[in-house]
Design an enzyme around this catalytic site. Structure first.
Site, short mmCIF file in Angstrom:
data_model
loop_
_atom_site.label_atom_id
_atom_site.label_comp_id
_atom_site.label_asym_id
_atom_site.label_seq_id
_atom_site.Cartn_x
_atom_site.Cartn_y
_atom_site.Cartn_z
N GLU A 1 0.83 -1.20 0.00
CA GLU A 1 0.00 0.00 0.00
C GLU A 1 0.86 1.25 0.00
O GLU A 1 1.93 1.27 0.60
CB GLU A 1 -0.84 0.04 1.27
N CYS B 1 3.24 8.31 1.56
CA CYS B 1 3.64 7.38 2.61
C CYS B 1 3.93 6.03 1.94
O CYS B 1 3.01 5.40 1.41
CB CYS B 1 2.51 7.27 3.63
N CYS C 1 5.13 -7.55 7.59
CA CYS C 1 6.09 -7.07 8.61
C CYS C 1 6.37 -8.18 9.61
O CYS C 1 5.51 -9.01 9.89
CB CYS C 1 5.51 -5.85 9.34
N CYS D 1 3.72 -5.75 16.13
CA CYS D 1 3.16 -4.78 17.07
C CYS D 1 1.65 -5.02 17.26
O CYS D 1 0.94 -5.29 16.29
CB CYS D 1 3.41 -3.35 16.58
N CYS E 1 -1.03 -3.00 15.12
CA CYS E 1 -0.76 -2.80 13.69
C CYS E 1 -1.43 -3.88 12.83
O CYS E 1 -1.30 -5.07 13.10
CB CYS E 1 0.75 -2.82 13.46
N CYS F 1 -2.56 1.68 7.90
CA CYS F 1 -1.67 0.86 7.11
C CYS F 1 -1.94 -0.63 7.27
O CYS F 1 -2.06 -1.14 8.36
CB CYS F 1 -0.26 1.18 7.56
#
Lengths: 346, 223
Positions: A94, A107, A114, A118, A121, A332
């Site tokens: 994205e 961005c 990832c 976290c 997230c 995100c």
């Protein structure tokens, strides 16, 4: 099956010199290639009209141009756009374009998924699927509708930039070099959760701004929010930051998502001011937009404002980041996860 | 360059004392222990001082003569293929142990996949397994590293989940399948997770859905 060709887009000038040397072309061809790749809006080697047909054929035998158009675009009522790029089979990344008065901020993502896990997230829920190349990072700026008017770039999309530092640094080189996009590094901010060794290298090898995802100054609490705290405690991150000079034009900022009843108290203000004492920095407070499966919620506006004012009173310049693009899954990872899941169902 | 890297990561050379392949492509790699550490801590390792080190959990006990790590060979990886080829007497570069993934005597469930068992094995070898339950998830039965020892020490508090092979002995399925099937999870216990990011995130979400406060969940992820 035709062999997969190397991509020219995303190569640095030195790499383009190597390409030219390998093909037996004069060294100045590298400069011409860089010019076509990064200063002109073309999409194929065949359009490089100041290269002879023979040179273009030589290049085409081994290389593809390498830019990719977005597969999907969503537009928010506030003007924010979310671009979805396909990087491979069922792999989505994205990119957000955020207009604000005379500024256009992009961005970008630095990884597919990832590894950092976290709690708050959405990208973490995809797990880690791969690294993006410098070309794939720069393409997120180059291939959007607003490419010509981008004023600021933030590495705050999917992934942890310092877990893909080689490609991130290479992308910054392309964006800031005279032979590339010629942007000022002061218009680029790289955001990290604080992988200390990579952060040191980033600060040494680039001039871009640094943003650190802080979210709480307390060790045990940060561990429950961000597993990276176990390997790289925030105290170590801040200690490393203290070794660098941020009194000039280069900035360090701390990102702080506010969670109701968790990290929005006066005790947190006090500990933040102790932790960041003596560092010229700013704190960006971020409203939390809940993601599925996460027990966290945002505090009310009054609490956010009070938290901001307390930090400002302590002498830490603090602002609240405006929420943008909420109607288009701007948080995100939401859009790409949605897209990935819908493709898996096919 | 060498000195810069060694200084930067505070590494020092050590000679390896053992490198045993305990399962296909999975090794226990050891060198002489100097000083103390806390079970659950990690260590930075590199075979080449020009390359940045990687982080591994210590898997040996606090009283063991050697300090050991557990790793699987990643094809195309920078370090693990080199480590796999090493023999006793070869030199590597290591940092001091560090990190805070530690567990006290309070009731806790340890959840690991694959080589994520390492920090928990270190805690158990160090005698720190009071009130603990260990759930280990793997694809195939030969990936239950240290199984004999763990079975002996933990007995019924050692749960093995095997996702790709039906052994008749172990739970057949992923750790998440096992946890979903449990009627009740203690909301007072702590939960320590170690393994790949996706497992950690999935298990954490599942525990939270089952009512475990997220402050009770601690995760170590392989970066």
């Amino acid at each position: 099956m035709e062999p997969i060709k190397e991509l020219l887009f995303g190569k640095t000038l030195n790499e383009l010199i190597q390409v030219s040397t390998d093909l037996g072309l004069p060294k100045f061809t590298a400069g011409q290639l860089a010019d076509w790749l990064y200063k002109k809006q073309i999409g194929s080697i065949d359009e490089m009209s100041n290269l002879s047909r023979k040179v273009r054929e030589l290049l085409t035998e081994k290389y593809d141009f390498g830019t990719v158009l977005p597969a999907k675009v969503q537009v928010s009522t506030d003007g924010t756009k979310k671009y979805l790029f396909v990087t491979g089979k069922h792999q989505f990344i994205e990119t957000a374009m955020i207009p604000d008065d005379d500024r256009i901020t992009v961005c970008v993502s630095s990884q597919i998924g990832c590894k950092m896990g976290c709690l708050f997230c959405m990208t973490a829920k995809q797990g880690f699927q791969g690294q993006l190349s410098a070309g794939e990072i720069v393409n997120q700026i180059r291939s959007i509708d607003e490419a010509a008017s981008v004023s600021n770039i933030v590495y705050m999309g999917m992934g942890e930039p310092f877990d893909n530092l080689d490609e991130v640094l290479k992308s910054i080189e392309i964006l800031t070099s005279e032979w590339g996009y010629g942007m000022s590094p002061r218009r680029i901010t790289v955001s990290s959760i604080g992988i200390v060794p990579a952060m040191g290298r980033f600060l040494r090898e680039s001039e871009a701004h640094l943003a650190i995802s802080l979210h709480t100054p307390f060790d045990e609490q940060r561990k429950s929010l961000m597993p990276v705290q176990i390997a790289y405690p925030i105290a170590e991150v801040v200690e490393e930051i203290r070794k660098w000079d941020f009194t000039g034009q280069r900035r360090v900022s701390f990102e702080y998502i506010l969670f109701k009843g968790l990290n929005d108290t006066s005790i947190h203000v006090k500990e933040l001011s102790r932790l960041l004492n003596g560092i010229k920095c700013r704190i960006n407070l971020i409203r939390f937009h809940p993601v599925p499966g996460t027990p966290l919620v945002s505090p009310d506006e009054e609490t956010i404002l009070h938290f901001k004012n307390q930090l400002n009173d302590k002498g830490i310049f603090t602002s609240v980041r405006a929420s943008r693009g909420q109607d288009i899954y701007a948080a995100c990872g939401l859009l790409s996860t949605k897209e990935q899941n819908s493709n898996l169902k096919i | 360059m060498q000195l810069t890297n060694l200084n930067k990561y505070e590494l020092k050379p050590v000679l390896i004392t053992g490198n045993e392949e305990i399962s296909p492509n999975v090794f226990v790699f050891s060198w002489k222990r100097e000083g103390i550490f806390s079970p659950g801590q990690v260590i930075k390792i590199t075979a080449d001082p020009n390359e940045p080190p990687r982080i591994y959990s210590i898997c040996s006990g606090i009283n063991d003569e050697n300090l050991s790590v557990l790793f699987n060979v990643k094809p195309g990886g920078e370090l693990t293929p080199k480590l796999a080829m090493m023999k006793p007497g070869d030199k590597i570069y290591v940092s001091a142990p560090y990190g805070s993934f530690s567990s006290d005597d309070s009731p806790a469930t340890w959840i690991a996949t694959g080589t994520g068992i390492a920090p928990f094995y270190s805690m158990i070898r160090s005698g720190r397994y009071k009130n603990k339950k260990l759930i280990h998830g793997v694809s195939y039965a030969n990936q239950f590293y240290f199984e004999e020892f763990l079975e002996k020490v933990l007995d019924e508090n050692y749960i093995r989940c095997c996702s790709r092979a039906e052994t008749g002995v172990h739970f057949h399925g992923r750790i998440t399948d096992y946890l979903i099937g449990l009627n009740k999870l203690s909301r007072e216990d702590k939960y320590y997770l170690c393994g790949q990011a996706l497992m950690v995130v999935e298990v954490r979400d599942l525990l939270i859905r089952k009512g475990v406060p997220y402050g009770q969940i601690y995760a170590e992820i392989y970066f």
